[in-house]
Design an enzyme around this catalytic site. Structure first.
Site, PDB file in Angstrom:
ATOM      1  N   LYS A   1      -6.168  -1.789   1.387  1.00 52.03           N
ATOM      2  CA  LYS A   1      -6.574  -1.820  -0.025  1.00 52.03           C
ATOM      3  C   LYS A   1      -7.701  -0.800  -0.184  1.00 52.03           C
ATOM      4  O   LYS A   1      -8.643  -0.798   0.603  1.00 52.03           O
ATOM      5  CB  LYS A   1      -7.137  -3.204  -0.409  1.00 52.03           C
TER       6      LYS A   1
ATOM      7  N   LYS B   1       7.569  -0.925   7.032  1.00 54.26           N
ATOM      8  CA  LYS B   1       8.042  -2.181   7.625  1.00 54.26           C
ATOM      9  C   LYS B   1       8.853  -2.998   6.628  1.00 54.26           C
ATOM     10  O   LYS B   1       8.517  -3.050   5.448  1.00 54.26           O
ATOM     11  CB  LYS B   1       6.777  -2.956   8.042  1.00 54.26           C
TER      12      LYS B   1
ATOM     13  N   LYS C   1       8.618  -9.217   3.094  1.00 52.08           N
ATOM     14  CA  LYS C   1       9.140 -10.143   2.075  1.00 52.08           C
ATOM     15  C   LYS C   1       8.864  -9.644   0.667  1.00 52.08           C
ATOM     16  O   LYS C   1       9.668  -9.791  -0.235  1.00 52.08           O
ATOM     17  CB  LYS C   1       8.450 -11.508   2.206  1.00 52.08           C
TER      18      LYS C   1
HETATM   19  P1  AMP Z   1       5.181 -12.881   7.292  1.00 49.30           P
HETATM   20  O1  AMP Z   1       6.425 -12.248   6.743  1.00 49.30           O
HETATM   21  O2  AMP Z   1       3.967 -12.057   7.078  1.00 49.30           O
HETATM   22  O3  AMP Z   1       5.039 -14.324   6.904  1.00 49.30           O
HETATM   23  O4  AMP Z   1       5.382 -12.874   8.876  1.00 49.30           O
HETATM   24  C1  AMP Z   1       5.992 -13.912   9.591  1.00 49.30           C
HETATM   25  C2  AMP Z   1       6.293 -13.438  11.000  1.00 49.30           C
HETATM   26  O5  AMP Z   1       7.351 -12.466  10.968  1.00 49.30           O
HETATM   27  C3  AMP Z   1       5.107 -12.755  11.680  1.00 49.30           C
HETATM   28  O6  AMP Z   1       5.106 -13.114  13.051  1.00 49.30           O
HETATM   29  C4  AMP Z   1       5.381 -11.287  11.523  1.00 49.30           C
HETATM   30  O7  AMP Z   1       4.805 -10.519  12.548  1.00 49.30           O
HETATM   31  C5  AMP Z   1       6.915 -11.268  11.624  1.00 49.30           C
HETATM   32  N1  AMP Z   1       7.449 -10.115  10.878  1.00 49.30           N
HETATM   33  C6  AMP Z   1       7.285  -9.866   9.552  1.00 49.30           C
HETATM   34  N2  AMP Z   1       7.896  -8.716   9.203  1.00 49.30           N
HETATM   35  C7  AMP Z   1       8.463  -8.228  10.351  1.00 49.30           C
HETATM   36  C8  AMP Z   1       9.245  -7.063  10.649  1.00 49.30           C
HETATM   37  N3  AMP Z   1       9.562  -6.187   9.705  1.00 49.30           N
HETATM   38  N4  AMP Z   1       9.656  -6.883  11.925  1.00 49.30           N
HETATM   39  C9  AMP Z   1       9.343  -7.771  12.902  1.00 49.30           C
HETATM   40  N5  AMP Z   1       8.609  -8.902  12.680  1.00 49.30           N
HETATM   41  C10 AMP Z   1       8.169  -9.125  11.430  1.00 49.30           C
END
Ligand code: AMP
Length: 337
Positions: free
Chosen positions: A122, A204, A207
């Protein structure tokens, strides 16, 4: 005077991971975090929680957070998490997370929090307007991990810096106040530790941060998966090679395929003569991976009461250890217990 209790537990490895209910789960979540815990659940004590408090650190709609919390819990069960074996619960239902968060804020520097990439991304102007909780959320994440004496934390590569903070805070607290916390370590899958967006392989898959077209959601129907994969950005090269630095788009597809079929990406590269053949194989493999999960998900949604019961029982089972850790930390830091 009672001595500060020390850790003498030599149980099997304990693994923990958390998912933030800010959007629908995608392939990166499955490969980076969900599958590593599901695969190890019979070897390691497993704790998985829905990080609903973390979802409040950015602009959110209350009803949607609740809805996504249940949706993600259902998805975790559909992906094979065994509720008789693993503890699955909602973070806000265990107040020990926030209690420990405050104690750990007293062992963390402001500078450390400000150095976190997710906050630094940010701009200073934006930082003025973000929620204070976005600055302190890595400390809450530290509390989430230390609360359960987790030794291993399966996460995608994006969480490495937060895991380092958790380790630093644990070591500092232990050296200042006596052995209190288990020092955790991150575990990453061998491939697909950072699944990239299909339409922009330099960012990356996320969500809320990536485009719909570049993100494979776990509930995407087969034709949508096929369309997204076939339209994935590659490059102007012709031969299929695994060179992440120069051909990130192709490397991303090979890594996804590798995670689905359990073969090294460079070996797979040699099997496909053209990008379109590779893409067809990736689409098929992802469809095959997601099909049983989607079927199970459909079954589970017919009985939402079941998922709620699993979450309530999970919180109950997770409580004992959490209460014990907070008690230990309070005593060590100088509070009356
Ligand atoms: P979040 O989407 O931030 O709730 O992340 C939940 C879990 O998914 C965490 O352990 C992240 O490191 C993993 N994660 C999220 N996006 C990715 C991605 N593009 N590739 C691999 N792992 C991911």
């Amino acid at each position: 005077m009672t001595a500060t209790p020390t850790l003498t537990r030599t149980l099997p490895k304990r693994r923990l991971t958390g998912l933030k209910p800010t959007g629908h789960l995608h392939l990166g979540n499955l490969l980076g975090a969900i599958r590593p815990v599901v695969d190890a659940q019979y070897q390691a004590e497993t704790i998985v929680f829905l990080a609903d408090l973390h979802a409040l650190t950015v602009a959110h709609e209350p009803a949607r957070v609740r809805e996504l919390t249940l949706e993600q819990a259902t998805m975790l069960l559909a992906a094979g998490l065994d509720p008789d074996r693993a503890m699955l619960y909602v973070q806000s239902q265990l107040p020990e997370h926030t209690e420990l968060h405050f104690l750990l804020e007293c062992a963390t520097g402001v500078g450390e929090a400000q150095r976190m990439i997710q906050f630094k991304e940010k701009s200073p102007a934006q930082q003025q307007h973000v929620r204070l909780s976005l600055l302190t959320y890595p400390v809450l994440m530290t509390a989430d991990i230390l609360l359960h004496d987790a030794e291993e934390v399966p996460v995608g590569e994006d969480q490495s810096q937060h895991l380092e903070l958790a380790r630093d805070v644990a070591v500092r607290f232990n050296s200042r106040y006596g052995e209190t916390f288990t020092v955790p370590r991150a575990v990453h899958p061998e491939v697909a530790t950072r699944v990239m967006e299909l339409s922009d392989p330099t960012s990356k898959m996320g969500k809320t941060t990536s485009s719909d077209a570049g993100t494979i959601f776990l509930l995407d129907p087969p034709e949508v998966i096929r369309r997204k994969v076939m339209r994935a950005v590659t490059d102007s090269g012709r031969s299929v090679e695994y060179t992440p630095q120069t051909r990130p788009g192709v490397a991303n597809l090979l890594e996804i395929l590798s995670a689905c079929v359990d073969a090294p990406p460079d070996t797979l590269a040699a099997e496909y003569a053209t990008y379109s053949k590779l893409k067809r194989a990736v689409a098929e493999a992802v469809e095959g991976l997601l099909r049983p999960i989607q079927l199970r998900h459909a079954e589970l949604t017919r009985d939402p009461g079941f998922v709620r019961r699993v979450l309530a029982e999970g919180a109950e089972r997770a409580r004992d250890n959490a209460t014990d850790t907070v008690h230990r930390a309070k005593r060590a830091i100088g509070l009356l217990t």
